[in-house]
Design a protein around this motif. Structure first.
Motif, PDB file in Angstrom:
ATOM      1  N   ARG A  35       0.935 -27.202  21.993  1.00  0.00           N
ATOM      2  CA  ARG A  35       0.408 -28.187  22.943  1.00  0.00           C
ATOM      3  C   ARG A  35       0.362 -27.611  24.357  1.00  0.00           C
ATOM      4  O   ARG A  35      -0.624 -27.785  25.081  1.00  0.00           O
ATOM      5  CB  ARG A  35       1.259 -29.449  22.916  1.00  0.00           C
ATOM      6  CG  ARG A  35       0.726 -30.533  23.855  1.00  0.00           C
ATOM      7  CD  ARG A  35       1.530 -31.787  23.778  1.00  0.00           C
ATOM      8  NE  ARG A  35       1.279 -32.379  22.459  1.00  0.00           N
ATOM      9  CZ  ARG A  35       1.951 -33.397  21.961  1.00  0.00           C
ATOM     10  NH1 ARG A  35       2.931 -33.933  22.646  1.00  0.00           N
ATOM     11  NH2 ARG A  35       1.665 -33.882  20.779  1.00  0.00           N
ATOM     12  N   GLU A  36       1.420 -26.915  24.766  1.00  0.00           N
ATOM     13  CA  GLU A  36       1.446 -26.290  26.101  1.00  0.00           C
ATOM     14  C   GLU A  36       0.356 -25.226  26.221  1.00  0.00           C
ATOM     15  O   GLU A  36      -0.301 -25.123  27.258  1.00  0.00           O
ATOM     16  CB  GLU A  36       2.816 -25.672  26.360  1.00  0.00           C
ATOM     17  CG  GLU A  36       3.922 -26.692  26.542  1.00  0.00           C
ATOM     18  CD  GLU A  36       5.316 -26.072  26.501  1.00  0.00           C
ATOM     19  OE1 GLU A  36       6.204 -26.643  27.147  1.00  0.00           O
ATOM     20  OE2 GLU A  36       5.509 -25.033  25.830  1.00  0.00           O
ATOM     21  N   ALA A  37       0.169 -24.466  25.164  1.00  0.00           N
ATOM     22  CA  ALA A  37      -0.863 -23.431  25.182  1.00  0.00           C
ATOM     23  C   ALA A  37      -2.248 -24.052  25.330  1.00  0.00           C
ATOM     24  O   ALA A  37      -3.070 -23.569  26.116  1.00  0.00           O
ATOM     25  CB  ALA A  37      -0.795 -22.590  23.912  1.00  0.00           C
ATOM     26  N   GLU A  38      -2.511 -25.139  24.609  1.00  0.00           N
ATOM     27  CA  GLU A  38      -3.807 -25.815  24.713  1.00  0.00           C
ATOM     28  C   GLU A  38      -4.032 -26.357  26.113  1.00  0.00           C
ATOM     29  O   GLU A  38      -5.133 -26.261  26.657  1.00  0.00           O
ATOM     30  CB  GLU A  38      -3.929 -26.931  23.676  1.00  0.00           C
ATOM     31  CG  GLU A  38      -4.209 -26.426  22.288  1.00  0.00           C
ATOM     32  CD  GLU A  38      -5.472 -25.581  22.188  1.00  0.00           C
ATOM     33  OE1 GLU A  38      -6.500 -25.928  22.814  1.00  0.00           O
ATOM     34  OE2 GLU A  38      -5.419 -24.547  21.505  1.00  0.00           O
ATOM     35  N   ILE A  41      -4.800 -23.352  28.353  1.00  0.00           N
ATOM     36  CA  ILE A  41      -6.159 -22.867  28.082  1.00  0.00           C
ATOM     37  C   ILE A  41      -7.183 -23.794  28.735  1.00  0.00           C
ATOM     38  O   ILE A  41      -8.123 -23.342  29.389  1.00  0.00           O
ATOM     39  CB  ILE A  41      -6.393 -22.749  26.559  1.00  0.00           C
ATOM     40  CG1 ILE A  41      -5.584 -21.584  26.012  1.00  0.00           C
ATOM     41  CG2 ILE A  41      -7.879 -22.593  26.244  1.00  0.00           C
ATOM     42  CD1 ILE A  41      -5.490 -21.568  24.490  1.00  0.00           C
ATOM     43  N   ALA A  42      -7.002 -25.093  28.581  1.00  0.00           N
ATOM     44  CA  ALA A  42      -7.925 -26.063  29.179  1.00  0.00           C
ATOM     45  C   ALA A  42      -7.933 -25.946  30.699  1.00  0.00           C
ATOM     46  O   ALA A  42      -8.992 -25.997  31.335  1.00  0.00           O
ATOM     47  CB  ALA A  42      -7.553 -27.475  28.748  1.00  0.00           C
ATOM     48  N   ALA A  43      -6.759 -25.784  31.294  1.00  0.00           N
ATOM     49  CA  ALA A  43      -6.671 -25.658  32.747  1.00  0.00           C
ATOM     50  C   ALA A  43      -7.375 -24.399  33.231  1.00  0.00           C
ATOM     51  O   ALA A  43      -8.098 -24.429  34.234  1.00  0.00           O
ATOM     52  CB  ALA A  43      -5.209 -25.659  33.191  1.00  0.00           C
ATOM     53  N   LEU A  44      -7.186 -23.298  32.538  1.00  0.00           N
ATOM     54  CA  LEU A  44      -7.842 -22.046  32.935  1.00  0.00           C
ATOM     55  C   LEU A  44      -9.351 -22.141  32.761  1.00  0.00           C
ATOM     56  O   LEU A  44     -10.109 -21.666  33.614  1.00  0.00           O
ATOM     57  CB  LEU A  44      -7.282 -20.872  32.137  1.00  0.00           C
ATOM     58  CG  LEU A  44      -5.865 -20.453  32.513  1.00  0.00           C
ATOM     59  CD1 LEU A  44      -5.327 -19.444  31.511  1.00  0.00           C
ATOM     60  CD2 LEU A  44      -5.837 -19.876  33.922  1.00  0.00           C
ATOM     61  N   LYS A  45      -9.809 -22.756  31.677  1.00  0.00           N
ATOM     62  CA  LYS A  45     -11.247 -22.931  31.481  1.00  0.00           C
ATOM     63  C   LYS A  45     -11.838 -23.793  32.584  1.00  0.00           C
ATOM     64  O   LYS A  45     -12.924 -23.504  33.097  1.00  0.00           O
ATOM     65  CB  LYS A  45     -11.522 -23.547  30.111  1.00  0.00           C
ATOM     66  CG  LYS A  45     -11.359 -22.562  28.977  1.00  0.00           C
ATOM     67  CD  LYS A  45     -11.675 -23.217  27.643  1.00  0.00           C
ATOM     68  CE  LYS A  45     -11.579 -22.221  26.504  1.00  0.00           C
ATOM     69  NZ  LYS A  45     -11.899 -22.860  25.211  1.00  0.00           N
TER      70      LYS A  45
END
Length: 54
Positions: A35-38, A41-45
């Motif tokens: 969940r933290e990784a997702e 990833i969303a924040a970086l995108k």
């Protein structure tokens, strides 16, 4: 095209890649949950999308 824009648009160097990997491991928690990784990833995108909109 100017020399500066050539430098800005060039791919990162192997040294930059190694440094970025090291700093990323130090700055972020390398053992994120799925969940933290997702979220990360969303924040970086989103950050990339915002930067590309200028």
């Amino acid at each position: 095209m100017s020399r500066l824009s050539d430098q800005v648009d060039a791919p990162m160097t192997p040294r930059q890649l190694a440094t970025l990997r090291t700093l990323s491991a130090e700055a972020y928690q390398p053992n994120l949950t799925a969940r933290e990784a997702e979220r990360r990833i969303a924040a970086l995108k989103a950050e990339i999308e915002l930067a590309n909109s200028f």
